[in-house]
Enzyme design. Sequence first.
Site, short mmCIF file in Angstrom:
data_model
loop_
_atom_site.label_atom_id
_atom_site.label_comp_id
_atom_site.label_asym_id
_atom_site.label_seq_id
_atom_site.Cartn_x
_atom_site.Cartn_y
_atom_site.Cartn_z
N ASP A 73 0.83 -1.21 0.00
CA ASP A 73 0.00 0.00 0.00
C ASP A 73 0.87 1.26 0.00
O ASP A 73 1.98 1.25 0.53
CB ASP A 73 -0.92 -0.02 1.23
CG ASP A 73 -2.09 0.93 1.09
OD1 ASP A 73 -2.39 1.37 -0.05
OD2 ASP A 73 -2.71 1.26 2.12
N HIS A 119 2.29 3.50 -9.07
CA HIS A 119 2.06 2.08 -9.36
C HIS A 119 3.24 1.51 -10.17
O HIS A 119 3.65 0.37 -9.95
CB HIS A 119 0.75 1.88 -10.12
CG HIS A 119 -0.47 2.25 -9.31
ND1 HIS A 119 -0.65 1.84 -8.01
CD2 HIS A 119 -1.57 2.99 -9.62
CE1 HIS A 119 -1.81 2.33 -7.56
NE2 HIS A 119 -2.38 3.03 -8.52
N LEU A 149 11.08 -20.40 -5.01
CA LEU A 149 10.17 -19.48 -4.32
C LEU A 149 8.83 -19.51 -5.05
O LEU A 149 8.80 -19.48 -6.28
CB LEU A 149 10.74 -18.05 -4.38
CG LEU A 149 9.81 -16.90 -3.99
CD1 LEU A 149 9.54 -16.90 -2.49
CD2 LEU A 149 10.41 -15.53 -4.38
C1 IPE Z 1 -5.35 -2.87 -0.17
O1 IPE Z 1 -5.03 -1.54 -0.39
C2 IPE Z 1 -5.35 -3.62 -1.46
C3 IPE Z 1 -4.08 -3.69 -2.17
C4 IPE Z 1 -2.92 -3.29 -1.76
C5 IPE Z 1 -4.16 -4.33 -3.44
P1 IPE Z 1 -6.14 -0.40 -0.49
O2 IPE Z 1 -5.43 0.88 -0.62
O3 IPE Z 1 -7.13 -0.74 -1.54
O4 IPE Z 1 -6.86 -0.55 0.93
P2 IPE Z 1 -7.83 0.45 1.72
O5 IPE Z 1 -8.92 0.84 0.78
O6 IPE Z 1 -7.02 1.64 2.11
O7 IPE Z 1 -8.29 -0.34 2.89
C1 IPE Z 2 -1.62 0.21 -3.40
O1 IPE Z 2 -1.39 1.56 -3.41
C2 IPE Z 2 -1.85 -0.35 -4.79
C3 IPE Z 2 -3.22 -0.81 -5.06
C4 IPE Z 2 -4.20 -0.83 -4.21
C5 IPE Z 2 -3.48 -1.27 -6.40
P1 IPE Z 2 -2.58 2.59 -3.38
O2 IPE Z 2 -2.98 2.92 -4.78
O3 IPE Z 2 -3.68 2.11 -2.52
O4 IPE Z 2 -1.87 3.84 -2.71
P2 IPE Z 2 -2.49 4.87 -1.69
O5 IPE Z 2 -3.05 4.09 -0.54
O6 IPE Z 2 -3.56 5.63 -2.41
O7 IPE Z 2 -1.33 5.73 -1.29
MG MG Z 3 -4.14 2.35 -0.56
#
Ligand code: IPE
Ligand code: IPE
Ligand code: MG
Length: 272
Positions: free
Chosen positions: A24, A41, A135
């Site tokens: 995240d 990303h 792995l």
């Molecule tokens: C969780 O991250 C899902 C992934 C990393 C794929 P999110 O950014 O979607 O989670 P929430 O919405 O903050 O809980």
């Molecule tokens: C995690 O990073 C990647 C996915 C959920 C695909 P985020 O896109 O949720 O990044 P933040 O939480 O907005 O910083």
């Molecule tokens: Mg996120």
Amino acid sequence: MHNSSTLVVPEASSIPRHVAVIMDGNGRWAKRRHLPRFAGHQRGVEAVRAAVKCCVDRGIGYLTLFAFSSENWRRPAEEVALLMELFTGALTKEVAKMHRNGVRLRVIGDLRRFDSRIQSLITEAERLTEANTTLTVTIAANYGGRWDMLQALARLVKDNPERASGEFTEADLAPYLSMSYAPEPDLFIRTGGEHRISNFLLWQLAYTELYFTDALWPDFGAECLDEAIAWYAGRERRFGRTSEQLESGKRASSGAGDVASPGAPRRTRANA
Ligand code: IPE
Ligand code: IPE
Ligand code: MG
């Protein structure tokens, strides 16, 4: 089949056998740099590459990465489309290298929602790498822990029409879960500062050690992973037992003739 932590106490080890990660913070990483979320990303994919290499080097058996949750479809269509492009790109460009490095790739989640090109790339990648043993990298895509439990239960019931639902046991359900080929995660890592599970591996995290860090996923490198592993090595995993039971178990298993090396770390508590 691997044992369930609620049925059999897993063997202790200072290196986790299975690390599961909620990657995240990509969006915030980009925002801090005044870049579009997509740039975050993209850097996230680079961090995946680094994490895979690091796990190979450290002798970790399973790395599971949450790439796209069943709730991430709620994001703006443009971001979802860009994430799908990145996923397609990674499946085309990264798999050959993973294969050379002995990595087995698995993808879990409800894959029917992906377009047919992604679905066939996944099938090809899984087939190509299925015999690799260094792995196992699992990508959770359109994955949700609740979906997983429901699909497992539905298939279990379908395969056993003659049995009453009250007769089913944990061991009956386990083989139907998406990750039945892996031991339960020993170490869970969530980057990005949030302290939540976000519908990741709900069943499998029952006794997993949970590690949360403020580091954003694109910044999460080998040193960060080593820090998490070191933290994990210091945990006392009791699985329902008491500390005293663990200590007496260690004494019993160390054998009468054993001489402890003076420099070896001891896990006895100073106040015990
Ligand atoms: C969780 O991250 C899902 C992934 C990393 C794929 P999110 O950014 O979607 O989670 P929430 O919405 O903050 O809980
Ligand atoms: C995690 O990073 C990647 C996915 C959920 C695909 P985020 O896109 O949720 O990044 P933040 O939480 O907005 O910083
Ligand atoms: Mg996120």
